[in-house]
Design an enzyme around this catalytic site. Structure first.
Site, PDB file in Angstrom:
ATOM      1  N   GLU A   1       0.856  -1.183   0.000  1.00 10.79           N
ATOM      2  CA  GLU A   1       0.000   0.000   0.000  1.00 10.79           C
ATOM      3  C   GLU A   1       0.894   1.235   0.000  1.00 10.79           C
ATOM      4  O   GLU A   1       2.099   1.140   0.219  1.00 10.79           O
ATOM      5  CB  GLU A   1      -0.934   0.018   1.210  1.00 10.79           C
ATOM      6  CG  GLU A   1      -0.231   0.066   2.540  1.00 10.79           C
ATOM      7  CD  GLU A   1      -1.193  -0.024   3.729  1.00 10.79           C
ATOM      8  OE1 GLU A   1      -0.852   0.547   4.783  1.00 10.79           O
ATOM      9  OE2 GLU A   1      -2.248  -0.659   3.628  1.00 10.79           O
TER      10      GLU A   1
ATOM     11  N   HIS B   1      -4.056   3.241   7.363  1.00 12.96           N
ATOM     12  CA  HIS B   1      -2.984   2.924   8.295  1.00 12.96           C
ATOM     13  C   HIS B   1      -2.116   4.126   8.608  1.00 12.96           C
ATOM     14  O   HIS B   1      -1.959   5.027   7.787  1.00 12.96           O
ATOM     15  CB  HIS B   1      -2.087   1.821   7.708  1.00 12.96           C
ATOM     16  CG  HIS B   1      -2.740   0.482   7.687  1.00 12.96           C
ATOM     17  ND1 HIS B   1      -2.424  -0.486   6.764  1.00 12.96           N
ATOM     18  CD2 HIS B   1      -3.693  -0.065   8.478  1.00 12.96           C
ATOM     19  CE1 HIS B   1      -3.155  -1.563   7.002  1.00 12.96           C
ATOM     20  NE2 HIS B   1      -3.934  -1.329   8.015  1.00 12.96           N
TER      21      HIS B   1
END
Length: 286
Positions: free
Chosen positions: A207, A245
């Site tokens: 990511e 995140h």
């Protein structure tokens, strides 16, 4: 399989808490070898037949243990991790929102003691057919020979489900955690899969944010003999905005989908534009 196998004997820290008790029951139902629990002040009790101790030192005097999974609030996680690191070989930290300075101290101590850390903020580890140390739903995984590494729990589940539905089983799936500071990284897990006789190929789920995937690309190019395919999440994320995140933030040209894709492509890794393409990419290499 890696990290979690038939020789893994695990203690659950925080076994009597809401999350600890719920997930311990799920792990036991999946035949995971949970041999002890820990909640200070509740030693002498048991949970579903698992003996509870007041400390890891006390537990190791009575039970053979080599790993721990931590389900304690963030403010207690550093002390719990330090206690586990002192005594055990593998520590999986499920806890979220651990302060970065605490995580840095945990990782420094683990390196000093040569203890493997998975997490924090991780869904954990699952070796289908053997057990899980984590919170992942077991029904979407199947035994097989494809390793999975990811920073995202949700994407792990989505891609594992795609693989299983296509008849492609997994050797082990590892969530390395989505925080800026974690234990084992992509390269550490790739090294384990490279040595594992039961893993024939690897899916690397990345990511935006940081340079972990770029470093993985360099390792794959220089050292990896097994095929790797990848998916990088965050293609439409705006620069400077955190996406999910704590570690998923783009700064300048660093940490973008483009920079990660380029590094992986240069290592011979095909990168899917959407999770559903992973099965097709895998079938081309195995």
């Amino acid at each position: 399989m890696i990290l979690l196998n038939e020789d893994t004997k695990c203690l659950v820290q925080g076994i009597t808490g809401k999350q600890g008790s719920f997930h311990t029951e799920q792990m036991l139902n999946y035949n995971t070898n949970i041999v002890a629990g820990l909640t200070p002040g509740k030693g002498g009790q048991d949970f579903m037949g698992v003996p509870i101790f007041n400390s890891i030192e006390e537990a190791t005097e009575e039970v053979d243990i080599n790993s721990s999974i931590i389900f304690v609030p963030a403010r207690f996680a550093k002390d719990a991790a330090f206690e586990a690191i002192r005594h055990l070989d593998l520590v999986v930290i499920i806890s979220e929102h651990i302060p970065v300075h605490d995580s840095m101290k945990i990782m420094a101590y683990a390196k000093e003691m040569d203890t493997t850390i998975i997490g924090p903020n991780t869904p954990g580890i699952i070796s289908p057919g053997v057990g899980k140390l984590g919170i992942m739903p077991t029904h979407i995984f199947a035994e097989g020979n494809v390793g999975v590494i990811s920073r995202s729990g949700t994407l792990t589940y989505e891609i594992a489900s795609e693989l299983t539905n296509a008849g492609i089983g997994q050797s082990t799936a590892v969530g390395i955690g989505g925080d800026p500071v974690t234990g084992d990284n992509y390269v550490d897990i790739l090294k384990r899969f490279e040595k594992d006789d039961q893993t024939d190929a690897v899916v690397l789920i990345g990511e935006i944010g940081g340079t972990a995937e770029e470093r993985a690309g360099k390792y794959i190019a220089d050292e990896m003999s097994k095929p790797v395919v990848s998916y990088i999440a965050g293609r439409t994320a705006p620069p400077g905005k955190r996406m999910g995140h704590a570690g998923a933030i783009i700064q300048g040209s660093s940490g973008t989908v483009e920079s990660k894709t380029k590094a992986l492509n240069e290592a011979g890794v095909e990168v899917a534009k959407k999770p559903s393409e992973i099965v097709g990419l895998l079938r081309k290499v195995i």
